[in-house]
Design a protein around this motif. Structure first.
Motif, PDB file in Angstrom:
ATOM      1  N   GLY A   1       0.800  -1.212   0.000  1.00 26.52           N
ATOM      2  CA  GLY A   1       0.000   0.000   0.000  1.00 26.52           C
ATOM      3  C   GLY A   1       0.833   1.263   0.000  1.00 26.52           C
ATOM      4  O   GLY A   1       0.313   2.365  -0.199  1.00 26.52           O
ATOM      5  N   SER A   2       2.128   1.150   0.211  1.00 26.67           N
ATOM      6  CA  SER A   2       3.008   2.319   0.213  1.00 26.67           C
ATOM      7  C   SER A   2       3.167   2.853  -1.206  1.00 26.67           C
ATOM      8  O   SER A   2       3.263   2.076  -2.164  1.00 26.67           O
ATOM      9  CB  SER A   2       4.386   1.914   0.758  1.00 26.67           C
TER      10      SER A   2
ATOM     11  N   ASP B   1       2.040  -3.783   6.416  1.00 25.14           N
ATOM     12  CA  ASP B   1       0.882  -2.995   5.989  1.00 25.14           C
ATOM     13  C   ASP B   1       1.239  -1.525   6.162  1.00 25.14           C
ATOM     14  O   ASP B   1       1.526  -1.065   7.276  1.00 25.14           O
ATOM     15  CB  ASP B   1      -0.329  -3.364   6.844  1.00 25.14           C
ATOM     16  N   TYR B   2       1.238  -0.773   5.075  1.00 23.09           N
ATOM     17  CA  TYR B   2       1.630   0.631   5.083  1.00 23.09           C
ATOM     18  C   TYR B   2       0.770   1.474   6.031  1.00 23.09           C
ATOM     19  O   TYR B   2       1.253   2.446   6.603  1.00 23.09           O
ATOM     20  CB  TYR B   2       1.551   1.181   3.660  1.00 23.09           C
ATOM     21  N   SER B   3      -0.482   1.090   6.238  1.00 27.92           N
ATOM     22  CA  SER B   3      -1.384   1.876   7.093  1.00 27.92           C
ATOM     23  C   SER B   3      -1.126   1.692   8.590  1.00 27.92           C
ATOM     24  O   SER B   3      -1.692   2.409   9.404  1.00 27.92           O
ATOM     25  CB  SER B   3      -2.837   1.536   6.775  1.00 27.92           C
TER      26      SER B   3
ATOM     27  N   ASP C   1       1.166   1.953  11.932  1.00 22.85           N
ATOM     28  CA  ASP C   1       2.330   2.650  12.494  1.00 22.85           C
ATOM     29  C   ASP C   1       3.214   1.616  13.181  1.00 22.85           C
ATOM     30  O   ASP C   1       2.834   1.053  14.212  1.00 22.85           O
ATOM     31  CB  ASP C   1       1.884   3.719  13.482  1.00 22.85           C
TER      32      ASP C   1
END
Length: 190
Positions: free
Chosen positions: A90-91, A183-185, A187
């Motif tokens: 997703g980045s 997962d890019y979302s 943190d």
């Protein structure tokens, strides 16, 4: 220290202020306060050192949460090409990489955040390589991506017939077939 931003957010090159005189040189290789102010809030818990010969390629390695690792790497003797690959699904920079030459002469350091695979190739006859990690080694969370994945397009600056790899690094999946990606979302520093 001076921080040089790269083409991928969070991946930075650090240049220490080196003081040379007739006796040699001195520089501060790490300062927790300055690192947190200029780079990232994290605490390093493990220091590692490796020695390798020309042509060795180590990587591309990473650890998955909950024991993901950031690394701050540098060369004490010799030269390497050090590489960080964005493996956060997703980045906007997924699958892209940053490569930097680290040498005993330039004293540069390279920060590889959590969510990135890391590797290096040895460009000199011999190298002594040091890295700080902000999480302990946990083999059950270890992952790898193929160093020679054609979609990554990494020029390791080592002829294929001179590349020296571990058995593990010879059998790793390409990025699109890898498991344990990030997962890019999420943190990764919370």
């Amino acid at each position: 220290m001076d921080v040089i931003q790269t083409s991928i957010n969070g991946v930075v090159i650090i240049e220490p202020h080196v003081f040379n005189d007739s006796r040699g040189y001195f520089f501060e290789s790490f300062n927790q306060r300055e690192f947190e102010e200029k780079v990232c809030k994290t605490i390093f818990v493990q220091d590692n050192e490796s020695k390798s010969s020309y042509g060795v390629i180590r990587g591309l390695h990473f650890q998955k949460p909950p024991l993901a690792q950031s690394k701050l790497v540098r060369v004490v003797k010799g030269a390497v090409l050090d590489v960080a690959v964005d493996i956060r699904k997703g980045s906007p920079t997924f699958g892209q990489h940053v490569a930097v030459e680290l040498t005993e002469e330039n004293h540069r350091q390279f920060f590889i955040p959590r969510g990135f695979a890391h590797g290096f190739s040895v460009l000199s006859e011999e190298v002594v390589f040091q890295y700080k990690c902000d999480n302990f080694y946990a083999p059950q969370y270890e992952g790898t991506v193929a160093w020679n994945d054609p979609d990554l397009g990494i020029d390791w600056r080592i002829p294929i017939d001179k590349a020296v790899l571990s058995e593990k690094d010879q059998k790793t999946p390409i990025l699109n077939n890898a498991y344990l990606l990030f997962d890019y979302s999420v943190d990764l520093y919370k």
